[in-house]
Scaffold this motif. Sequence first.
Motif, PDB file in Angstrom:
ATOM      1  N   SER A  24     -30.877 -24.682  17.613  1.00  0.00           N
ATOM      2  CA  SER A  24     -30.114 -25.562  18.355  1.00  0.00           C
ATOM      3  C   SER A  24     -31.011 -26.080  19.567  1.00  0.00           C
ATOM      4  CB  SER A  24     -28.777 -25.233  18.892  1.00  0.00           C
ATOM      5  OG  SER A  24     -28.164 -24.992  17.882  1.00  0.00           O
ATOM      6  N   THR A  25     -31.128 -27.367  20.082  1.00  0.00           N
ATOM      7  CA  THR A  25     -32.021 -27.668  21.090  1.00  0.00           C
ATOM      8  C   THR A  25     -31.076 -28.557  22.267  1.00  0.00           C
ATOM      9  OG1 THR A  25     -33.660 -28.229  19.704  1.00  0.00           O
ATOM     10  CG2 THR A  25     -33.878 -29.426  21.715  1.00  0.00           C
ATOM     11  N   PRO A  26     -31.155 -28.007  23.477  1.00  0.00           N
ATOM     12  CA  PRO A  26     -30.402 -28.607  24.311  1.00  0.00           C
ATOM     13  C   PRO A  26     -30.794 -30.348  24.849  1.00  0.00           C
ATOM     14  CG  PRO A  26     -31.929 -27.075  25.558  1.00  0.00           C
ATOM     15  CD  PRO A  26     -31.956 -26.944  23.954  1.00  0.00           C
ATOM     16  N   ILE A  27     -29.713 -31.235  24.964  1.00  0.00           N
ATOM     17  CA  ILE A  27     -30.082 -32.162  25.282  1.00  0.00           C
ATOM     18  C   ILE A  27     -28.998 -32.829  26.340  1.00  0.00           C
ATOM     19  CG2 ILE A  27     -30.914 -32.943  22.924  1.00  0.00           C
ATOM     20  CD1 ILE A  27     -28.132 -34.317  22.268  1.00  0.00           C
ATOM     21  N   PRO A  28     -29.331 -33.650  27.275  1.00  0.00           N
ATOM     22  CA  PRO A  28     -28.170 -34.511  28.143  1.00  0.00           C
ATOM     23  C   PRO A  28     -27.014 -34.862  27.514  1.00  0.00           C
ATOM     24  CG  PRO A  28     -30.520 -35.167  28.741  1.00  0.00           C
ATOM     25  CD  PRO A  28     -30.441 -34.566  27.223  1.00  0.00           C
ATOM     26  N   ALA A  29     -26.015 -34.337  27.832  1.00  0.00           N
ATOM     27  CA  ALA A  29     -24.794 -34.690  26.971  1.00  0.00           C
ATOM     28  C   ALA A  29     -24.395 -36.390  27.249  1.00  0.00           C
ATOM     29  CB  ALA A  29     -23.561 -33.857  27.888  1.00  0.00           C
ATOM     30  N   SER A  30     -25.004 -36.983  28.192  1.00  0.00           N
ATOM     31  CA  SER A  30     -24.801 -38.431  28.582  1.00  0.00           C
ATOM     32  C   SER A  30     -25.355 -39.378  27.351  1.00  0.00           C
ATOM     33  CB  SER A  30     -25.397 -38.875  29.834  1.00  0.00           C
ATOM     34  OG  SER A  30     -26.713 -38.642  29.960  1.00  0.00           O
ATOM     35  N   MET A  31     -26.172 -38.744  26.552  1.00  0.00           N
ATOM     36  CA  MET A  31     -26.831 -39.416  25.463  1.00  0.00           C
ATOM     37  C   MET A  31     -25.927 -39.547  24.300  1.00  0.00           C
ATOM     38  SD  MET A  31     -30.687 -37.488  25.271  1.00  0.00           S
ATOM     39  CE  MET A  31     -31.062 -38.336  23.760  1.00  0.00           C
ATOM     40  N   ILE A  32     -24.837 -38.699  24.174  1.00  0.00           N
ATOM     41  CA  ILE A  32     -24.189 -38.593  23.059  1.00  0.00           C
ATOM     42  C   ILE A  32     -22.690 -39.185  23.742  1.00  0.00           C
ATOM     43  CG2 ILE A  32     -22.569 -37.588  21.505  1.00  0.00           C
ATOM     44  CD1 ILE A  32     -25.561 -37.658  21.030  1.00  0.00           C
ATOM     45  N   ASN A  33     -22.196 -38.936  25.059  1.00  0.00           N
ATOM     46  CA  ASN A  33     -20.881 -39.192  25.623  1.00  0.00           C
ATOM     47  C   ASN A  33     -21.290 -39.815  26.798  1.00  0.00           C
ATOM     48  OD1 ASN A  33     -18.319 -39.336  26.651  1.00  0.00           O
ATOM     49  ND2 ASN A  33     -17.879 -37.397  26.959  1.00  0.00           N
ATOM     50  N   PRO A  34     -21.140 -41.111  26.950  1.00  0.00           N
ATOM     51  CA  PRO A  34     -21.492 -42.090  28.303  1.00  0.00           C
ATOM     52  C   PRO A  34     -20.523 -41.670  29.546  1.00  0.00           C
ATOM     53  CG  PRO A  34     -21.393 -43.436  26.551  1.00  0.00           C
ATOM     54  CD  PRO A  34     -20.869 -42.330  26.069  1.00  0.00           C
ATOM     55  N   ASN A  35     -19.646 -40.870  29.134  1.00  0.00           N
ATOM     56  CA  ASN A  35     -18.461 -40.327  30.299  1.00  0.00           C
ATOM     57  C   ASN A  35     -18.679 -38.904  30.673  1.00  0.00           C
ATOM     58  OD1 ASN A  35     -17.501 -42.947  30.048  1.00  0.00           O
ATOM     59  ND2 ASN A  35     -15.853 -42.136  28.227  1.00  0.00           N
ATOM     60  N   GLU A  44     -24.682 -32.597  32.603  1.00  0.00           N
ATOM     61  CA  GLU A  44     -24.012 -31.904  31.708  1.00  0.00           C
ATOM     62  C   GLU A  44     -24.857 -31.692  30.648  1.00  0.00           C
ATOM     63  OE1 GLU A  44     -19.891 -32.101  28.946  1.00  0.00           O
ATOM     64  OE2 GLU A  44     -20.143 -33.326  30.631  1.00  0.00           O
ATOM     65  N   ILE A  45     -24.904 -30.553  30.005  1.00  0.00           N
ATOM     66  CA  ILE A  45     -25.757 -30.157  28.751  1.00  0.00           C
ATOM     67  C   ILE A  45     -24.823 -29.999  27.594  1.00  0.00           C
ATOM     68  CG2 ILE A  45     -27.512 -28.694  27.651  1.00  0.00           C
ATOM     69  CD1 ILE A  45     -28.479 -30.471  30.194  1.00  0.00           C
ATOM     70  N   MET A  46     -25.436 -30.456  26.460  1.00  0.00           N
ATOM     71  CA  MET A  46     -24.843 -30.202  25.038  1.00  0.00           C
ATOM     72  C   MET A  46     -25.868 -29.877  24.104  1.00  0.00           C
ATOM     73  SD  MET A  46     -23.736 -33.930  23.595  1.00  0.00           S
ATOM     74  CE  MET A  46     -22.892 -32.968  22.289  1.00  0.00           C
ATOM     75  N   TYR A  47     -25.615 -29.062  23.230  1.00  0.00           N
ATOM     76  CA  TYR A  47     -26.558 -28.390  22.220  1.00  0.00           C
ATOM     77  C   TYR A  47     -26.233 -29.230  20.816  1.00  0.00           C
ATOM     78  CZ  TYR A  47     -27.285 -24.849  25.691  1.00  0.00           C
ATOM     79  OH  TYR A  47     -27.489 -24.277  26.825  1.00  0.00           O
ATOM     80  N   MET A  48     -27.424 -29.589  20.167  1.00  0.00           N
ATOM     81  CA  MET A  48     -27.460 -30.179  18.933  1.00  0.00           C
ATOM     82  C   MET A  48     -28.613 -29.577  18.053  1.00  0.00           C
ATOM     83  SD  MET A  48     -27.971 -34.330  18.190  1.00  0.00           S
ATOM     84  CE  MET A  48     -26.604 -34.808  19.111  1.00  0.00           C
ATOM     85  N   ARG A  49     -28.128 -29.763  16.525  1.00  0.00           N
ATOM     86  CA  ARG A  49     -28.745 -28.768  15.824  1.00  0.00           C
ATOM     87  C   ARG A  49     -29.659 -30.139  15.096  1.00  0.00           C
ATOM     88  NH1 ARG A  49     -25.023 -24.526  12.463  1.00  0.00           N
ATOM     89  NH2 ARG A  49     -24.893 -23.166  14.363  1.00  0.00           N
ATOM     90  N   PHE A  50     -31.167 -29.902  14.874  1.00  0.00           N
ATOM     91  CA  PHE A  50     -31.890 -31.224  14.439  1.00  0.00           C
ATOM     92  C   PHE A  50     -32.432 -30.678  12.985  1.00  0.00           C
ATOM     93  CE2 PHE A  50     -31.980 -32.097  18.823  1.00  0.00           C
ATOM     94  CZ  PHE A  50     -32.153 -33.475  19.005  1.00  0.00           C
ATOM     95  N   ASN A  51     -31.619 -29.830  12.115  1.00  0.00           N
ATOM     96  CA  ASN A  51     -31.964 -29.762  10.921  1.00  0.00           C
ATOM     97  C   ASN A  51     -30.907 -29.610  10.112  1.00  0.00           C
ATOM     98  OD1 ASN A  51     -33.816 -29.262   8.921  1.00  0.00           O
ATOM     99  ND2 ASN A  51     -35.434 -28.056  10.212  1.00  0.00           N
ATOM    100  N   THR A  52     -31.168 -29.108   8.804  1.00  0.00           N
ATOM    101  CA  THR A  52     -30.125 -29.057   7.898  1.00  0.00           C
ATOM    102  C   THR A  52     -30.466 -27.539   6.973  1.00  0.00           C
ATOM    103  OG1 THR A  52     -31.439 -30.467   6.095  1.00  0.00           O
ATOM    104  CG2 THR A  52     -29.696 -31.419   7.384  1.00  0.00           C
ATOM    105  N   PRO A  53     -29.372 -27.090   6.427  1.00  0.00           N
ATOM    106  CA  PRO A  53     -29.784 -25.932   5.712  1.00  0.00           C
ATOM    107  C   PRO A  53     -31.041 -25.854   4.502  1.00  0.00           C
ATOM    108  CG  PRO A  53     -27.551 -25.972   5.700  1.00  0.00           C
ATOM    109  CD  PRO A  53     -28.085 -27.569   6.327  1.00  0.00           C
TER     110      PRO A  53
END
Length: 449
Positions: A85-96, A101-110
């Motif tokens: 998982s890679t931390p990204i700014p939450a505003s990139m996904i949720n403008p509100n 605020e930080i959220m985590y996103m997985r950048f791959n598949t099994p």
Amino acid sequence: MKKYTLLGLILCSLFVPAAGQDAPVQLESLSLQQAVDYSLRHAPEVVVSQLKQKQAENQLSQVKLSNLPEIYATSDLRRNLIIPSTPIPASMINPNAQEGEIMYMRFNTPWTMASGLNLSYDIFNPQNIGKKSEQRQQLKINSLSTQIAENNTRWDVSQSYIDCVIAKAQLETVTADTAYYHDLLQETSRLYGLEKVSLIDHNNALLQYHASLERFQQAQDIFQQSKVSLLLNLGIQPDEGKATILCPSDDIQALYVQMTDKDAKSPATKLDVARQNEVLALSQLKRRNVALKYAPTLSLSGYYGANFYDRQLSLGNADRWFGNSFVALSLRVPISRSLNTAKEVEQWKIQEQMDRETLRQMQNADEANTAKLLSRIETLKKTYLLKQADIRLIDENMVAQHKLFEKGYMTSCDFSAELLKLQNARQQYLKAAYDVLSAVISLERITTK
């Protein structure tokens, strides 16, 4: 009828040698030219040199192929057990989302897979730029080495053949002497039984026969050893059977005419000097090529393929394949490596100077040796002709003295003394023949027409 015709053709094919097949050498009557021709095809030194030349040709072809662009296919299938998982700014996904605020996103598949074609090509690489020219130069050197090997084999066989002919002539002479002393001993023993000669004369005849028998055995051994040496230079296994049947067909006078009837003063190409010239050229070429290592490397690379991403392994799903390609031009400028390049250039400068001095030394030595041999050969020719004339005169004298001996006008001691003179003259003649023929071989060993 067709059946018998076919059978006849098959039988003929068994006895007719194949085209290009090397015919066996006739050891029972071997001429000098036959010996030289056979050795140039079978002598180990020549065969090894020819194989080295073929090896150099193959290496040149390999160097040429290495200059082609390298194209290869790759494929990589992965089962990602833990997807990072890679931390990204939450505003990139949720403008509100709140600021910071930080959220985590997985950048791959099994399941992932990459498959495609790769291209790699050095447009300019100073490490490899001179390999082709260096290998071509090495091929020239190997070609001259092959000629030198053939040259050396030719003269080694010629020298062995001369040794064999001289040993054969010596054996024939000693055999005739031994036969004479045997007959003399028989006649002296008969006269001693009749009390017509003294015990001293009888013992002297026996001593002379023993000495001649010893010379015969020595000459026989020398002849056998010379045949073994000739077989080795021919590239033939010198077993006892081959050494027994081997017999040179050329005599001394034929060899003298054949080997001295040449213009030794005509211009000649010295193979050893020519080869050293090519060695010097190779050193100069390597020095220039090493200096190119100061230059940067320019290379081209590329990739054309696709990547697969999915939670399930379904490689046939075209929607899960995503294209991926690139072309890259790279420039690599050496910095620290230049220090090593400077030392390498200096080493090749020293090697070039050494090769140049070696060439100068060889040229001086060849000129001096050629001049000495030319002068010596002329002197040896005159000596050989004088000894040959002496043999004819002594043979004529021996015929007359033998008649006097048979008539009782000459004692056996006096006749033996005259026979000893003939033996010495024959030995001097054989030595003169050996010296002049060996000198001609030595001259031709360092020069070739």
